[in-house]
Design a protein around this motif. Structure first.
Motif, PDB file in Angstrom:
ATOM      1  N   UNK A  23     -15.488   5.213 -13.237  1.00 16.93           N
ATOM      2  CA  UNK A  23     -15.911   4.182 -12.288  1.00 16.93           C
ATOM      3  C   UNK A  23     -17.248   3.609 -12.736  1.00 16.93           C
ATOM      4  N   UNK A  24     -17.347   2.282 -12.808  1.00 22.63           N
ATOM      5  CA  UNK A  24     -18.576   1.660 -13.282  1.00 22.63           C
ATOM      6  C   UNK A  24     -19.238   0.809 -12.201  1.00 22.63           C
ATOM      7  N   UNK A  25     -19.138   1.317 -10.969  1.00 21.79           N
ATOM      8  CA  UNK A  25     -19.785   0.649  -9.848  1.00 21.79           C
ATOM      9  C   UNK A  25     -20.463   1.713  -8.988  1.00 21.79           C
ATOM     10  N   UNK A  58       1.903  -0.775   1.152  1.00 18.27           N
ATOM     11  CA  UNK A  58       1.819   0.455   0.379  1.00 18.27           C
ATOM     12  C   UNK A  58       2.812   0.494  -0.783  1.00 18.27           C
ATOM     13  N   UNK A  59       3.537  -0.616  -1.014  1.00 17.81           N
ATOM     14  CA  UNK A  59       4.457  -0.660  -2.141  1.00 17.81           C
ATOM     15  C   UNK A  59       3.671  -0.430  -3.434  1.00 17.81           C
ATOM     16  N   UNK A  60       4.166   0.484  -4.258  1.00 19.89           N
ATOM     17  CA  UNK A  60       3.445   0.857  -5.483  1.00 19.89           C
ATOM     18  C   UNK A  60       3.185  -0.353  -6.378  1.00 19.89           C
ATOM     19  N   UNK A  61       4.169  -1.243  -6.475  1.00 19.36           N
ATOM     20  CA  UNK A  61       4.010  -2.405  -7.360  1.00 19.36           C
ATOM     21  C   UNK A  61       2.875  -3.307  -6.888  1.00 19.36           C
ATOM     22  N   UNK A  62       2.749  -3.459  -5.577  1.00 19.96           N
ATOM     23  CA  UNK A  62       1.687  -4.293  -5.006  1.00 19.96           C
ATOM     24  C   UNK A  62       0.328  -3.646  -5.239  1.00 19.96           C
ATOM     25  N   UNK A  63       0.243  -2.350  -4.977  1.00 19.51           N
ATOM     26  CA  UNK A  63      -1.018  -1.625  -5.144  1.00 19.51           C
ATOM     27  C   UNK A  63      -1.415  -1.589  -6.614  1.00 19.51           C
ATOM     28  N   UNK A  64      -0.432  -1.422  -7.497  1.00 13.96           N
ATOM     29  CA  UNK A  64      -0.745  -1.351  -8.930  1.00 13.96           C
ATOM     30  C   UNK A  64      -1.237  -2.700  -9.443  1.00 13.96           C
ATOM     31  N   UNK A  65      -0.750  -3.786  -8.879  1.00 12.31           N
ATOM     32  CA  UNK A  65      -1.227  -5.116  -9.271  1.00 12.31           C
ATOM     33  C   UNK A  65      -2.713  -5.246  -8.946  1.00 12.31           C
ATOM     34  N   UNK A  66      -3.108  -4.721  -7.799  1.00  9.75           N
ATOM     35  CA  UNK A  66      -4.522  -4.727  -7.416  1.00  9.75           C
ATOM     36  C   UNK A  66      -5.332  -3.840  -8.358  1.00  9.75           C
ATOM     37  N   UNK A  67      -4.762  -2.710  -8.736  1.00  8.78           N
ATOM     38  CA  UNK A  67      -5.408  -1.796  -9.685  1.00  8.78           C
ATOM     39  C   UNK A  67      -5.677  -2.509 -11.011  1.00  8.78           C
ATOM     40  N   UNK A  68      -4.694  -3.270 -11.469  1.00 13.04           N
ATOM     41  CA  UNK A  68      -4.847  -3.997 -12.728  1.00 13.04           C
ATOM     42  C   UNK A  68      -5.975  -5.034 -12.637  1.00 13.04           C
ATOM     43  N   UNK A  69      -6.113  -5.656 -11.478  1.00 13.73           N
ATOM     44  CA  UNK A  69      -7.187  -6.631 -11.307  1.00 13.73           C
ATOM     45  C   UNK A  69      -8.556  -5.953 -11.390  1.00 13.73           C
ATOM     46  N   UNK A  70      -8.675  -4.760 -10.809  1.00 14.21           N
ATOM     47  CA  UNK A  70      -9.937  -4.020 -10.873  1.00 14.21           C
ATOM     48  C   UNK A  70     -10.252  -3.607 -12.309  1.00 14.21           C
ATOM     49  N   UNK A  71      -9.208  -3.315 -13.085  1.00 16.08           N
ATOM     50  CA  UNK A  71      -9.399  -3.025 -14.508  1.00 16.08           C
ATOM     51  C   UNK A  71      -9.894  -4.259 -15.254  1.00 16.08           C
ATOM     52  N   UNK A  72      -9.296  -5.395 -14.953  1.00 11.53           N
ATOM     53  CA  UNK A  72      -9.696  -6.643 -15.614  1.00 11.53           C
ATOM     54  C   UNK A  72     -11.138  -7.007 -15.294  1.00 11.53           C
ATOM     55  N   UNK A  73     -11.565  -6.689 -14.079  1.00 13.24           N
ATOM     56  CA  UNK A  73     -12.945  -6.959 -13.667  1.00 13.24           C
ATOM     57  C   UNK A  73     -13.917  -5.921 -14.209  1.00 13.24           C
ATOM     58  N   UNK A  74     -13.357  -4.840 -14.791  1.00  9.21           N
ATOM     59  CA  UNK A  74     -14.137  -3.749 -15.389  1.00  9.21           C
ATOM     60  C   UNK A  74     -14.942  -2.957 -14.364  1.00  9.21           C
ATOM     61  N   UNK A  75     -14.468  -2.932 -13.113  1.00  9.48           N
ATOM     62  CA  UNK A  75     -15.026  -1.995 -12.150  1.00  9.48           C
ATOM     63  C   UNK A  75     -14.601  -0.580 -12.540  1.00  9.48           C
ATOM     64  N   UNK A  76     -13.395  -0.488 -13.091  1.00 11.14           N
ATOM     65  CA  UNK A  76     -12.908   0.780 -13.636  1.00 11.14           C
ATOM     66  C   UNK A  76     -12.504   0.544 -15.085  1.00 11.14           C
TER      67      UNK A  76
END
Length: 224
Positions: A190-192, A152-170
């Motif tokens: 959201x684009x899924x 639940x560390x914010x930095x870890x979760x935000x890294x995952x968020x950035x990956x979803x942005x790169x994939x353009x799911x969001x």
């Protein structure tokens, strides 16, 4: 991951992606060649098949990039159907596979959980724009209630968020000013589609039962 509903618009954008800027060397010759090539029936038929397989411009970009890379390696400068078919083959996808399910299969469980959190927020707020803070809050509630072993560390979760942005799911919501704004508070869309997400998660190998149940839950409510 922007999904196109109209092939004509998709095809126009494909043409723009292939063309060079007007001030680039040999742009006039190449751009004329692209226009002529895309008017060919077999080329339009190829892209129509790709469109029916995956309606995202992200996948089209991948096919085009690998096509042009293949042409460069062979020192060939005339785009052909064979080049495009080689580009499609290089993606590792076949037109009988499920591209979104394949992409989701490569995500971590944490990234899957963020997508589910977005899905529930959309259901609660009627698909209104959302930001990272909202999604993080929703994820943390699930994690502490049902799946305590997730990080639940914010930095870890935000890294995952950035990956979803790169994939353009969001994607950042169009028209929203983002300059000088912290990424955690930028509004996104959201684009899924929820049905596509649910179907893809069902195919996720060894998906934890807690995650599957959270995804299928329709009685979810936010705690304020």
């Amino acid at each position: 991951m922007l999904l196109f509903s109209d092939f004509a618009e998709y095809y126009k954008l494909t043409a723009r992606l292939l063309k060079l800027d007007e001030d680039a060397e040999d742009s006039t010759t190449w751009n004329s060649h692209v226009e002529a090539t895309l008017k060919k029936k077999e080329i339009a038929k190829f892209f129509n098949k790709v469109f029916e397989f995956d309606k995202t411009i992200t996948f089209a970009k991948r096919v085009l990039y690998l096509t042009l890379l293949n042409m460069a390696e062979k020192n060939e400068n005339e785009l052909s159907l064979a080049h495009l078919e080689a580009g499609l083959e290089a993606t590792g996808c076949t037109l009988s596979s499920d591209p979104i399910a394949s992409t989701i299969r490569d995500l971590s469980i944490l990234e899957i959980c963020l997508l589910i959190a977005i899905k529930h927020i959309g259901e609660i707020y009627d698909n209104e724009p959302f930001n990272f803070e909202m999604v993080y809050h929703e994820f943390i509630k699930f994690k502490r209630r049902k799946f305590s072993t997730l990080p639940e560390e914010r930095s870890v979760v935000f890294k995952c968020w950035e990956n979803l942005l790169n994939l353009e799911f969001i994607l950042p919501k169009a028209g929203v000013r983002t300059q000088g704004q912290q990424l955690e508070y930028i509004l996104n869309s959201f684009h899924l589609p929820s049905a596509v997400l649910s179907k893809s998660i069902e195919k996720y190998p060894n998906c934890p039962t807690e995650v599957l149940q959270w995804c299928s839950s329709s009685l979810h409510t936010l705690e304020h």
